[in-house]
Design an enzyme around this catalytic site. Structure first.
Site, PDB file in Angstrom:
ATOM      1  N   GLU A   1      -2.434   8.489  -4.503  1.00 39.02           N
ATOM      2  CA  GLU A   1      -2.770   7.594  -5.611  1.00 39.02           C
ATOM      3  C   GLU A   1      -4.173   7.919  -6.122  1.00 39.02           C
ATOM      4  O   GLU A   1      -5.095   8.019  -5.299  1.00 39.02           O
ATOM      5  CB  GLU A   1      -2.717   6.146  -5.126  1.00 39.02           C
ATOM      6  CG  GLU A   1      -2.837   5.112  -6.232  1.00 39.02           C
ATOM      7  CD  GLU A   1      -2.665   3.689  -5.726  1.00 39.02           C
ATOM      8  OE1 GLU A   1      -3.586   2.872  -5.967  1.00 39.02           O
ATOM      9  OE2 GLU A   1      -1.638   3.397  -5.090  1.00 39.02           O
TER      10      GLU A   1
ATOM     11  N   HIS B   1      -0.836   0.734  -9.983  1.00 34.71           N
ATOM     12  CA  HIS B   1      -1.569  -0.206  -9.130  1.00 34.71           C
ATOM     13  C   HIS B   1      -2.135  -1.350  -9.989  1.00 34.71           C
ATOM     14  O   HIS B   1      -3.331  -1.643  -9.949  1.00 34.71           O
ATOM     15  CB  HIS B   1      -2.700   0.510  -8.383  1.00 34.71           C
ATOM     16  CG  HIS B   1      -3.091  -0.194  -7.112  1.00 34.71           C
ATOM     17  ND1 HIS B   1      -3.534   0.462  -6.001  1.00 34.71           N
ATOM     18  CD2 HIS B   1      -3.101  -1.523  -6.779  1.00 34.71           C
ATOM     19  CE1 HIS B   1      -3.817  -0.401  -5.045  1.00 34.71           C
ATOM     20  NE2 HIS B   1      -3.555  -1.615  -5.488  1.00 34.71           N
TER      21      HIS B   1
ATOM     22  N   ARG C   1       0.848  -1.185   0.000  1.00 33.69           N
ATOM     23  CA  ARG C   1       0.000   0.000   0.000  1.00 33.69           C
ATOM     24  C   ARG C   1       0.887   1.239   0.000  1.00 33.69           C
ATOM     25  O   ARG C   1       1.922   1.271   0.672  1.00 33.69           O
ATOM     26  CB  ARG C   1      -0.926   0.020   1.226  1.00 33.69           C
ATOM     27  CG  ARG C   1      -2.106  -0.932   1.130  1.00 33.69           C
ATOM     28  CD  ARG C   1      -3.105  -0.476   0.075  1.00 33.69           C
ATOM     29  NE  ARG C   1      -4.327  -1.279   0.052  1.00 33.69           N
ATOM     30  CZ  ARG C   1      -4.530  -2.308  -0.761  1.00 33.69           C
ATOM     31  NH1 ARG C   1      -3.557  -2.676  -1.603  1.00 33.69           N
ATOM     32  NH2 ARG C   1      -5.670  -2.965  -0.733  1.00 33.69           N
TER      33      ARG C   1
END
Length: 310
Positions: free
Chosen positions: A256, A275, A228
């Site tokens: 993000e 991602h 993460r």
């Protein structure tokens, strides 16, 4: 047998998993649009909710509209977005284990891309330059790799690294045979050429890879984040990248999505993927296979192996 009803996204990636859910005894699929909060009375009466495979955060606000909710079954490996929003009496389970193959493959590819200087080679190719002896490649064989997060993904990465002759050191939230505990982490950082982050996001891991952690990494070391973005202090990482002391391969970032004007884009020692570590054909089916198993366990009165608690 009583029947439990589950809201399942009607998007294409999710319809690929219907066959696994239909095989769960006592489960009825109720389709929904994850982009809408407009639910029929029938949809509101369901007992289980499954967020969509892509953009799983979209139906977060549905939680307040489902008075009979007993379980949220995620298709992600992490639960950090959902667990704080779900009432304590509602079970939350992840699809941990389904992502191990795709994400570990991404991690290995990112490591090899950096060690063999593929970003630099592509830039040379763009310039039509035959770059013989213009770059310094490294070999993974014999390297020491610190893996922070020894769950299914971290263990899969360690197995792949072993095949290349690298030596892995594993750290988890608690020590076990062959795995170090978190209290040992500060003394383990130095001496590893590569640090791979696969830990879930928890109160204990937010900002774990901070300026002090990064400063302890060896000169020229590579940080790989497949966990993460919030686990890593982005500002501290930027300073290390801009100085040229460290390198990075990031599938997740904080913030993000990464803004177009963010300095990481211009750091020569960084490669960034959006991602997308799990995004290969078939991952959605793997997630639904795990999810169906977890739901079947829950409906039979058991505790799902991927259950998440506060």
């Amino acid at each position: 047998m009583s029947v439990a009803r589950i809201l399942v996204s009607r998007e294409d990636d999710d319809q690929a998993g219907y066959e696994y859910l239909r095989a769960v005894p006592g489960l009825e699929i109720v389709e929904y649009d994850p982009n809408s909060l407009n639910l029929s009375e029938s949809q509101r009466s369901v007992e289980l909710l499954m967020p969509p495979y892509r953009g799983s955060h979209r139906p977060l606000d549905l939680i307040e509209l489902l008075p009979n909710l007993r379980m949220v079954q995620l298709l992600s490996a992490g639960v950090d977005e959902w667990r704080p929003r779900v009432p304590k009496h509602v079970m939350v389970a992840s699809a941990r284990g389904a992502h191990a193959g795709p994400v570990s493959e991404w991690a290995l590819s990112a490591i090899l891309a950096q060690l063999r200087q593929w970003p630099a080679l592509v830039r040379f190719q763009d310039q039509h330059t035959w770059a013989h002896r213009k770059f310094d490649a490294e070999t993974l064989a014999g390297m020491r790799v610190l893996i922070v997060g020894a769950g299914s993904i971290g263990m899969a990465i360690a197995r792949k690294l072993d095949a290349f002759g690298a030596e892995s050191t594993l750290v988890a939230s608690s020590a076990r045979d062959g795995v170090h505990g978190p209290d040992e982490l500060p003394q383990l950082v130095a001496g590893h050429a590569i640090v791979v982050v696969t830990t879930p996001l928890t109160d204990a891991t937010i900002g774990l890879v901070d300026a002090k952690f990064l400063a302890a990494m060896d000169d020229g070391a590579l940080l790989v984040n497949a966990g993460r973005g919030q686990v890593v202090d982005t500002d501290a990482l930027v300073l290390e990248l801009q100085s040229g002391r460290l390198r990075a391969a990031l599938d997740v970032t904080d913030p993000e999505p990464l803004p177009a004007d963010h300095p990481i884009w211009d750091c020569a020692g960084a490669i960034v993927s959006p991602h997308a570590a799990r995004t290969v054909p078939g991952t959605n089916r793997l997630c639904y296979q795990v999810a169906a198993r977890e739901i079947a366990t829950f409906l039979s009165g058991g505790t799902p192996s991927n259950a998440a608690y506060l």
